[in-house]
Every structure is written in C-alpha cells, then in structure tokens.
Design a protein around this motif. Structure first.
Motif, PDB file in Angstrom:
ATOM      1  N   GLY A  62       1.005 -10.881  -3.284  1.00 53.40           N
ATOM      2  CA  GLY A  62      -0.408 -10.793  -3.625  1.00 53.40           C
ATOM      3  C   GLY A  62      -1.234 -10.513  -2.390  1.00 53.40           C
ATOM      4  O   GLY A  62      -0.807 -10.748  -1.265  1.00 53.40           O
ATOM      5  N   THR A  63      -2.407 -10.017  -2.585  1.00 54.06           N
ATOM      6  CA  THR A  63      -3.263  -9.714  -1.453  1.00 54.06           C
ATOM      7  C   THR A  63      -4.703 -10.080  -1.784  1.00 54.06           C
ATOM      8  O   THR A  63      -5.123  -9.991  -2.933  1.00 54.06           O
ATOM      9  N   ARG A  64      -5.419 -10.500  -0.790  1.00 52.56           N
ATOM     10  CA  ARG A  64      -6.822 -10.844  -0.974  1.00 52.56           C
ATOM     11  C   ARG A  64      -7.729  -9.818  -0.323  1.00 52.56           C
ATOM     12  O   ARG A  64      -8.922  -9.813  -0.558  1.00 52.56           O
ATOM     13  N   GLU A  65      -7.162  -8.973   0.499  1.00 50.32           N
ATOM     14  CA  GLU A  65      -7.957  -7.958   1.187  1.00 50.32           C
ATOM     15  C   GLU A  65      -8.240  -6.799   0.234  1.00 50.32           C
ATOM     16  O   GLU A  65      -7.349  -6.318  -0.459  1.00 50.32           O
ATOM     17  N   THR A  66      -9.490  -6.346   0.192  1.00 52.38           N
ATOM     18  CA  THR A  66      -9.845  -5.216  -0.661  1.00 52.38           C
ATOM     19  C   THR A  66      -9.705  -3.888   0.065  1.00 52.38           C
ATOM     20  O   THR A  66      -9.721  -2.841  -0.571  1.00 52.38           O
ATOM     21  N   ARG A  67      -9.582  -3.918   1.369  1.00 47.89           N
ATOM     22  CA  ARG A  67      -9.456  -2.686   2.157  1.00 47.89           C
ATOM     23  C   ARG A  67      -8.214  -2.767   3.028  1.00 47.89           C
ATOM     24  O   ARG A  67      -7.751  -3.839   3.395  1.00 47.89           O
ATOM     25  N   ILE A  68      -7.704  -1.628   3.401  1.00 46.88           N
ATOM     26  CA  ILE A  68      -6.585  -1.550   4.337  1.00 46.88           C
ATOM     27  C   ILE A  68      -7.170  -1.473   5.734  1.00 46.88           C
ATOM     28  O   ILE A  68      -8.091  -0.693   5.994  1.00 46.88           O
ATOM     29  N   SER A  69      -6.649  -2.274   6.643  1.00 45.86           N
ATOM     30  CA  SER A  69      -7.196  -2.267   7.992  1.00 45.86           C
ATOM     31  C   SER A  69      -6.905  -0.924   8.658  1.00 45.86           C
ATOM     32  O   SER A  69      -5.811  -0.389   8.563  1.00 45.86           O
ATOM     33  N   GLY A  70      -7.917  -0.370   9.304  1.00 41.20           N
ATOM     34  CA  GLY A  70      -7.759   0.904  10.001  1.00 41.20           C
ATOM     35  C   GLY A  70      -7.957   2.115   9.115  1.00 41.20           C
ATOM     36  O   GLY A  70      -7.651   3.231   9.528  1.00 41.20           O
ATOM     37  N   ASP A  71      -8.467   1.941   7.893  1.00 43.57           N
ATOM     38  CA  ASP A  71      -8.669   3.118   7.048  1.00 43.57           C
ATOM     39  C   ASP A  71      -9.833   3.944   7.571  1.00 43.57           C
ATOM     40  O   ASP A  71     -10.673   3.480   8.325  1.00 43.57           O
TER      41      ASP A  71
END
Length: 88
Positions: A62-71
């Motif tokens: 699961g993930t809580r981040e809505t964005r990918i880092s470095g996009d």
C-alpha cells in the motif's frame, strides 16, 4: 427478334462482383495456407524456477503518497526539448 445480347452483360456484373469478393477473401484470409497451431505445435511445459541471483529487495504494502518523488509533470519545458538543426 429478342435482344439476348444484353442479358449476359447484366449477369456479368453480379458474377464479376462475386468473383472479385471471393478472390480478395482468399488472398487476405489465406485459409488454405494457414496452419493449425494447436495441432501442429507441441509445447512442453517445464517447472518455473528462479535464478540464484534473484533476491527480494523491498516490499511495499500500500502507499500513502499521491505523487512519485522526482516526477516532472508540471515542468513540461524540461520534459520537452526543442530539436536544433544546423542551418547553413
């Protein structure tokens, strides 16, 4: 005197269209030249094994981040580069 000369000309249209359709169908379908994969191909199944170098690195549940880092979604000028040509 009956005019039977035009009757064969009328019959030539549908007969020619049918012949052309059948010729194109046979050309593009290749029903006489295709092979039956299921009957002519023998595939032997083998057990699935992993390589010795395969090892688990990380696990994400699961993930809580809505964005990918470095996009770079909003920095479109850095994503799209203009092609420069040498004009003489």
């Amino acid at each position: 005197m009956s005019d039977d000369g035009g009757l064969w000309l009328l019959a030539l249209g549908p007969a020619g269209a049918t012949g052309l359709y059948w010729m194109l169908y046979r050309y593009y379908r290749n029903t006489d030249k295709s092979h039956a994969f299921e009957r002519e191909t023998d595939v032997q199944a083998q057990a699935v094994t992993g390589a010795d170098s395969d090892r688990k690195i990380d696990e994400i549940k699961g993930t809580r981040e809505t964005r990918i880092s470095g996009d770079n979604v909003h920095a479109y000028r850095s994503r799209v580069k203009r092609i420069r040509t040498n004009s003489s």
